[in-house]
Design a protein around this motif. Structure first.
Motif, PDB file in Angstrom:
ATOM      1  N   TRP A 209       0.754  -1.259   0.029  1.00  0.00           N
ATOM      2  CA  TRP A 209      -0.028  -0.075  -0.189  1.00  0.00           C
ATOM      3  C   TRP A 209       0.878   1.324   0.034  1.00  0.00           C
ATOM      4  O   TRP A 209       0.471   2.091  -0.769  1.00  0.00           O
ATOM      5  CB  TRP A 209      -0.706   0.004   1.160  1.00  0.00           C
ATOM      6  N   MET A 210       1.984   1.317   0.813  1.00  0.00           N
ATOM      7  CA  MET A 210       2.741   2.433   0.927  1.00  0.00           C
ATOM      8  C   MET A 210       3.556   2.866  -0.374  1.00  0.00           C
ATOM      9  O   MET A 210       3.961   3.760  -0.732  1.00  0.00           O
ATOM     10  CB  MET A 210       3.589   2.252   2.308  1.00  0.00           C
ATOM     11  N   SER A 211       4.054   1.688  -0.894  1.00  0.00           N
ATOM     12  CA  SER A 211       4.790   1.966  -2.150  1.00  0.00           C
ATOM     13  C   SER A 211       3.740   2.136  -3.319  1.00  0.00           C
ATOM     14  O   SER A 211       4.202   3.224  -3.902  1.00  0.00           O
ATOM     15  CB  SER A 211       5.371   0.340  -2.594  1.00  0.00           C
ATOM     16  N   VAL A 212       2.587   1.694  -3.361  1.00  0.00           N
ATOM     17  CA  VAL A 212       1.735   2.326  -4.348  1.00  0.00           C
ATOM     18  C   VAL A 212       1.396   3.533  -4.162  1.00  0.00           C
ATOM     19  O   VAL A 212       1.279   4.467  -5.082  1.00  0.00           O
ATOM     20  CB  VAL A 212       0.334   1.269  -4.327  1.00  0.00           C
ATOM     21  N   ALA A 213       0.992   3.853  -2.842  1.00  0.00           N
ATOM     22  CA  ALA A 213       0.574   5.345  -2.634  1.00  0.00           C
ATOM     23  C   ALA A 213       1.510   6.372  -2.785  1.00  0.00           C
ATOM     24  O   ALA A 213       1.022   7.796  -3.327  1.00  0.00           O
ATOM     25  CB  ALA A 213       0.240   5.530  -1.009  1.00  0.00           C
ATOM     26  N   ILE A 214       2.595   6.255  -2.452  1.00  0.00           N
ATOM     27  CA  ILE A 214       3.865   7.209  -2.375  1.00  0.00           C
ATOM     28  C   ILE A 214       4.346   7.393  -3.990  1.00  0.00           C
ATOM     29  O   ILE A 214       4.269   8.473  -4.621  1.00  0.00           O
ATOM     30  CB  ILE A 214       5.230   7.029  -1.751  1.00  0.00           C
ATOM     31  N   THR A 215       4.360   6.051  -4.542  1.00  0.00           N
ATOM     32  CA  THR A 215       4.960   6.258  -5.974  1.00  0.00           C
ATOM     33  C   THR A 215       3.856   6.915  -7.122  1.00  0.00           C
ATOM     34  O   THR A 215       3.929   7.736  -7.877  1.00  0.00           O
ATOM     35  CB  THR A 215       5.342   4.870  -6.708  1.00  0.00           C
ATOM     36  N   GLU A 216       2.402   6.504  -6.763  1.00  0.00           N
ATOM     37  CA  GLU A 216       1.450   7.076  -7.645  1.00  0.00           C
ATOM     38  C   GLU A 216       1.067   8.665  -7.274  1.00  0.00           C
ATOM     39  O   GLU A 216       0.688   9.370  -8.178  1.00  0.00           O
ATOM     40  CB  GLU A 216       0.234   6.250  -7.197  1.00  0.00           C
ATOM     41  N   ALA A 217       1.291   8.912  -6.222  1.00  0.00           N
ATOM     42  CA  ALA A 217       1.255  10.470  -5.763  1.00  0.00           C
ATOM     43  C   ALA A 217       2.258  11.207  -6.382  1.00  0.00           C
ATOM     44  O   ALA A 217       2.190  12.263  -7.235  1.00  0.00           O
ATOM     45  CB  ALA A 217       1.580  10.715  -4.171  1.00  0.00           C
ATOM     46  N   VAL A 218       3.617  10.683  -6.742  1.00  0.00           N
ATOM     47  CA  VAL A 218       4.672  11.455  -7.477  1.00  0.00           C
ATOM     48  C   VAL A 218       4.229  11.279  -8.718  1.00  0.00           C
ATOM     49  O   VAL A 218       4.243  12.278  -9.578  1.00  0.00           O
ATOM     50  CB  VAL A 218       5.943  10.739  -7.089  1.00  0.00           C
ATOM     51  N   ARG A 219       3.691  10.345  -9.479  1.00  0.00           N
ATOM     52  CA  ARG A 219       3.456  10.082 -10.791  1.00  0.00           C
ATOM     53  C   ARG A 219       2.286  11.071 -11.212  1.00  0.00           C
ATOM     54  O   ARG A 219       2.304  11.619 -12.474  1.00  0.00           O
ATOM     55  CB  ARG A 219       3.052   8.673 -11.124  1.00  0.00           C
ATOM     56  N   LEU A 220       1.290  11.122 -10.249  1.00  0.00           N
ATOM     57  CA  LEU A 220       0.233  11.917 -10.802  1.00  0.00           C
ATOM     58  C   LEU A 220       0.244  13.297 -10.333  1.00  0.00           C
ATOM     59  O   LEU A 220      -0.732  14.144 -10.409  1.00  0.00           O
ATOM     60  CB  LEU A 220      -1.076  11.063 -10.374  1.00  0.00           C
ATOM     61  N   GLY A 221       1.299  13.895  -9.614  1.00  0.00           N
ATOM     62  CA  GLY A 221       1.589  15.419  -9.396  1.00  0.00           C
ATOM     63  C   GLY A 221       0.614  15.577  -7.995  1.00  0.00           C
ATOM     64  O   GLY A 221       0.300  16.971  -8.113  1.00  0.00           O
ATOM     65  N   LEU A 222       0.257  14.777  -7.204  1.00  0.00           N
ATOM     66  CA  LEU A 222      -0.603  15.347  -5.985  1.00  0.00           C
ATOM     67  C   LEU A 222       0.453  15.893  -4.958  1.00  0.00           C
ATOM     68  O   LEU A 222       1.567  15.576  -5.021  1.00  0.00           O
ATOM     69  CB  LEU A 222      -1.157  14.254  -5.306  1.00  0.00           C
ATOM     70  N   THR A 223      -0.157  16.724  -4.253  1.00  0.00           N
ATOM     71  CA  THR A 223       0.780  17.006  -3.071  1.00  0.00           C
ATOM     72  C   THR A 223       0.697  16.319  -2.050  1.00  0.00           C
ATOM     73  O   THR A 223      -0.012  15.526  -2.069  1.00  0.00           O
ATOM     74  CB  THR A 223       0.166  18.611  -2.423  1.00  0.00           C
ATOM     75  N   VAL A 224       1.558  16.531  -1.017  1.00  0.00           N
ATOM     76  CA  VAL A 224       1.643  15.502   0.046  1.00  0.00           C
ATOM     77  C   VAL A 224       0.442  15.581   0.824  1.00  0.00           C
ATOM     78  O   VAL A 224      -0.272  14.427   1.325  1.00  0.00           O
ATOM     79  CB  VAL A 224       2.711  16.016   1.033  1.00  0.00           C
ATOM     80  N   GLU A 225      -0.145  16.794   1.073  1.00  0.00           N
ATOM     81  CA  GLU A 225      -1.644  16.985   1.884  1.00  0.00           C
ATOM     82  C   GLU A 225      -2.461  16.398   1.282  1.00  0.00           C
ATOM     83  O   GLU A 225      -3.514  15.683   1.686  1.00  0.00           O
ATOM     84  CB  GLU A 225      -1.711  18.376   2.097  1.00  0.00           C
ATOM     85  N   GLN A 226      -2.640  16.475  -0.290  1.00  0.00           N
ATOM     86  CA  GLN A 226      -3.592  16.157  -0.872  1.00  0.00           C
ATOM     87  C   GLN A 226      -3.701  14.445  -0.761  1.00  0.00           C
ATOM     88  O   GLN A 226      -4.810  14.015  -0.614  1.00  0.00           O
ATOM     89  CB  GLN A 226      -3.678  16.410  -2.453  1.00  0.00           C
ATOM     90  N   ALA A 227      -2.534  13.829  -1.013  1.00  0.00           N
ATOM     91  CA  ALA A 227      -2.619  12.237  -0.995  1.00  0.00           C
ATOM     92  C   ALA A 227      -2.700  11.758   0.250  1.00  0.00           C
ATOM     93  O   ALA A 227      -3.592  10.742   0.570  1.00  0.00           O
ATOM     94  CB  ALA A 227      -0.993  11.999  -1.497  1.00  0.00           C
ATOM     95  N   ASP A 228      -2.347  12.502   1.527  1.00  0.00           N
ATOM     96  CA  ASP A 228      -2.894  11.988   2.709  1.00  0.00           C
ATOM     97  C   ASP A 228      -4.143  12.141   2.990  1.00  0.00           C
ATOM     98  O   ASP A 228      -4.946  11.491   3.555  1.00  0.00           O
ATOM     99  CB  ASP A 228      -2.104  12.913   3.816  1.00  0.00           C
TER     100      ASP A 228
END
Length: 745
Positions: A209-228
């Motif tokens: 989950w953490m691997s997917v969540a962080i790498t996809e946030a980077v790929r899709l250009g979300l901010t840290v706060e948006q992803a969380d």
């Protein structure tokens, strides 16, 4: 320093001594939890560096746990004996359970096992707290007897508070069964049987989950706060995934994820979503941005207390925007609205949730006994509100189809929990064995002449309806009911106290006679409970505050979970305990030689006692009251105690108390007055504390004269109503009801 009493059920585990090898946060935390249960434990680590004491590392581990709250008060600390692996390794021979908690290095672990094997006593357990290394690799080269004694025992950090324990061993392994019993009874863990696969259950799914969540946030250009925020909407704790990574330590990614990645096939999602390979992660590690322990990771605090967040694209910090789940499509409450969103937020939510649910579904058969076991592991190990399969089953067909994977609903199966079944109260409810009920409370027939009074109000607050049911219950004691338990299955609260809203309404209306009558009724019923012809045992978990604490103080005995938070916080809203709490604490304090000063200390705590052991040191529990480590054992432990007391039971006689007088009152108030003069205690708070002291020392009664419990009750009522007349008291109550926090005066 007094002696520590072993927790309920410990003798059945036959675990008298443990050895933990490795005094880092995990090893020292495990050692502290054994000590919290009353188990003597040796904590060993390699000898200190040149110029340091030989046991420096173990002593540092103990000190760290004291600072971090790993111990339940001061008493358990003495049960941990520090040592080192050169001078003190022979202590292993006396252990019933040896836990290895050293670094994730297979050769170091195997070398330790070679030293342990010749010292291992018959029936002892050996385990590794590894999170990634397969059991088969760990025991390679060891004897069949050692292999039979060996299990993987995967604790979660911090060991005192995290409820999950994963065990890995062959089916029917005796050491695993023994470890499961100790894990539950002594350490308070919910124990799940896992398959011998990399990462076991929680970390396999959690790391994916953490691997997917962080790498996809980077790929899709979300901010840290948006992803969380998206993850909070999924039911993840408010740290989100980036906040959790800061807590774990970004510098731990290469070792934790690297070990899993090496153990898993190249096509596994943990390898495909390569977290250690992210340039962002590598740059943060190179820059010393390791997370909370380093003062900053994805988030950091500035010198003035403001929060800054890293920009995923540039690596620069900027002010936090405060973006939260409430700002998402669906407001963080409607997951399907978020998944249907056509912006980057919806795309991120669909991608992450789809990948994680598909991963759990694909690997469930190989890693866990059932889907339910995976849900329990993620709920307890990662604090998800719902495990992945509960999330899957809660989505509509359209939402599932929109995730882009072949996701199938299926039977949850048995959760694979070891040593756990429905307790007496659960069985009574299933059989609808109710003796009396109302919206406020119910009286259940638990069999053998035993009944359970269960409160049903919000946070089990005590209002007029609860007092009505208590009155009705008292009428049944000594007839069909020969023993009574007061308890419930609410993990948050035995009782949060008297219903403040009901009290505030009477104060606001100026119904002083009605208020005093409400207090007098509580005193009368609680006193009748104490004088009941049958034993009454309170089963306390969660919070037992104010009137709830007073209820437990009037029971024949209390069985409390180790993590129970118990106190009489009435002073924080400008009042004092009015249902006999002052009298009961004074009685206990005088019996122990502490007198009114000791009772005053317990009555003016700034916050609840941090554990049942600390509550006992304050007199809020008796030293003889059993402590239960696992909440699931609470009702049955209380039931067993109540039934054991039933034969030939005689209630305590009326309490006789000693007035300590004005001189004692002045001595007790010297400390609060000094704090007031120093600006650390308000005039209003000093006035409340003076009232409490006046009651405890006997008011106008001459020093040395005896007072009955009724005399103390009269002083309690008078002081309570007088304090209620102060307009500030109503303001304090309203503030507490609105915010859950005391009003600063």
């Amino acid at each position: 320093m007094g002696q520590i009493r072993p927790v309920w059920g410990l003798s059945e585990t036959r675990c008298a001594r443990a050895v933990v090898i490795g005094a880092g946060n995990m090893g020292a935390g495990i050692a502290a939890q054994f000590a919290n249960a009353g188990v003597a434990v040796d904590l060993l680590d390699i000898p200190g560096a040149e110029g340091q004491p030989r046991n420096a590392r173990a002593e540092a581990g103990i000190a760290t746990q004291q600072r971090a709250g790993g111990f339940m008060g001061d008493l358990p600390v003495a049960l941990v004996r520090p040592g080192n692996t050169e001078d003190d390794f022979d202590r292993v021979a006396g252990a019933d359970w040896i836990i290895e908690a050293v670094i994730e290095n297979l050769e170091i672990k195997r070398a330790l096992y070679a030293r342990i094997e010749p010292l291992l006593k018959p029936g002892a357990i050996v385990s590794s707290n590894t999170s990634t290394i397969p059991r088969a690799a760990l025991i390679a080269g060891r004897s069949p007897a050692f292999a039979e004694a060996f299990v993987i025992s995967h604790f979660f950090n911090p060991p005192r508070h995290m409820p999950l324990l994963e065990l890995v061993a062959p089916p029917g392994n005796a050491a695993q069964a023994a470890a499961a019993q100790i894990g539950r009874r002594a350490l308070g863990k919910t124990v799940i049987e896992c398959r011998d696969t990399p990462g076991f259950i929680a970390n396999r799914i959690g790391c994916a989950w953490m691997s997917v969540a962080i790498t996809e946030a980077v790929r899709l250009g979300l901010t840290v706060e948006q992803a969380d925020a998206v993850h909070v909407a999924f039911g993840v704790p408010r740290t989100g995934v980036f906040g959790l990574t800061d807590l774990v330590g970004i510098d731990m990614i290469p070792s934790i994820w690297g070990s899993l990645m090496r153990a898993l096939p190249g096509g596994d999602k943990i390898n495909r979503f390569d977290l250690p390979g992210l340039k962002l992660v590598q740059a943060m590690i190179a820059g010393g941005r390791f997370g909370r322990k380093a003062g900053g990771g994805f988030y950091r605090r500035t010198a003035d207390g403001a929060t800054e967040v890293i920009d995923i694209a540039t690596g620069a910090y900027g002010p936090a925007t405060g973006y939260s789940a409430a700002d998402l499509p669906g407001g963080g409450r409607d997951l399907e609205a978020l998944l249907a969103d056509d912006t980057g937020l919806g795309a991120y939510a669909r991608s992450v949730l789809g990948e994680v649910l598909a991963y759990a579904q694909e690997h469930a058969p190989e890693i866990a006994p059932s889907r339910a076991a995976i849900d329990v592991a993620m709920e307890l190990g990662y604090a998800w509100k719902r495990g992945p399969f509960k999330i899957l089953d809660g989505l509509s067909d359209a939402a599932l189809a929109g995730l882009g994977h072949d996701l199938q609903r299926g039977p949850a199966g048995a959760p694979g929990l070891m040593g756990q079944g429905p307790d007496r109260l659960a069985r009574a409810k299933s059989a609808d064995a109710v003796l009396a009920e109302s919206p406020a409370a119910a009286l259940w027939d638990l069999g053998e002449g035993l009944a359970c009074l269960e409160l049903r109000t919000k946070m089990n607050a005590i209002d007029s309806g609860v007092l009505d049911m208590l009155d009705a219950t008292l009428g049944k004691l000594g007839g069909p009911v020969r023993a009574l338990v007061i308890g419930n299955h609410n993990a948050r609260a035995f009782s949060a106290g008297a219903n403040l809203a009901e009290m505030a309404a009477r104060i606001d209306a100026g119904e002083w006679d009605a208020l005093e009558a409400f207090i007098a009724r509580g005193q009368r019923l609680y006193s009748a409970l104490r004088a009941a012809p049958v034993p009454v045992v309170a089963a306390v978990q969660g919070v037992a505050l104010g009137g709830g604490c007073e209820l437990s103080l009037h029971c024949s005995a209390v069985v409390a979970t180790a993590a129970a938070k118990i106190s009489l916080p009435e002073h924080l809203v400008g009042l004092l305990p009015g249902w006999g709490g002052c009298a009961r604490l004074l009685e206990r304090a005088q019996a122990s030689g502490g007198g009114a000063a000791r009772a005053f200390a317990a009555l003016t705590l700034p916050r609840p006692a941090g554990s049942a052991r600390e509550a006992a040191e304050l007199g809020l529990l008796r030293g003889s009251d059993p402590i239960v480590m696992h909440p699931g054992d609470l009702i049955d432990a209380a039931a067993d105690l109540a039934l054991s007391m039933a034969g030939g039971y005689a209630p305590e006689g009326p309490a006789m108390l000693r007035a300590e007088g004005a001189e004692a009152a002045a001595t007790i108030l010297a400390g609060p007055r000094a704090r007031h003069e120093a600006g650390k205690l308000s005039e209003a708070d000093l006035g409340v504390q003076a009232r409490i002291v006046e009651v405890l020392t006997g008011g106008a009664t001459a020093p040395g004269e005896e007072m009955s419990e009724a005399d103390l009750h009269a002083l309690e009522r008078q002081a309570f109503v007088a304090l209620a007349h102060d307009p500030l008291t109503l303001a304090r109550i309203r503030h507490m009801l609105a915010t859950g926090k005391p009003l600063r005066t």
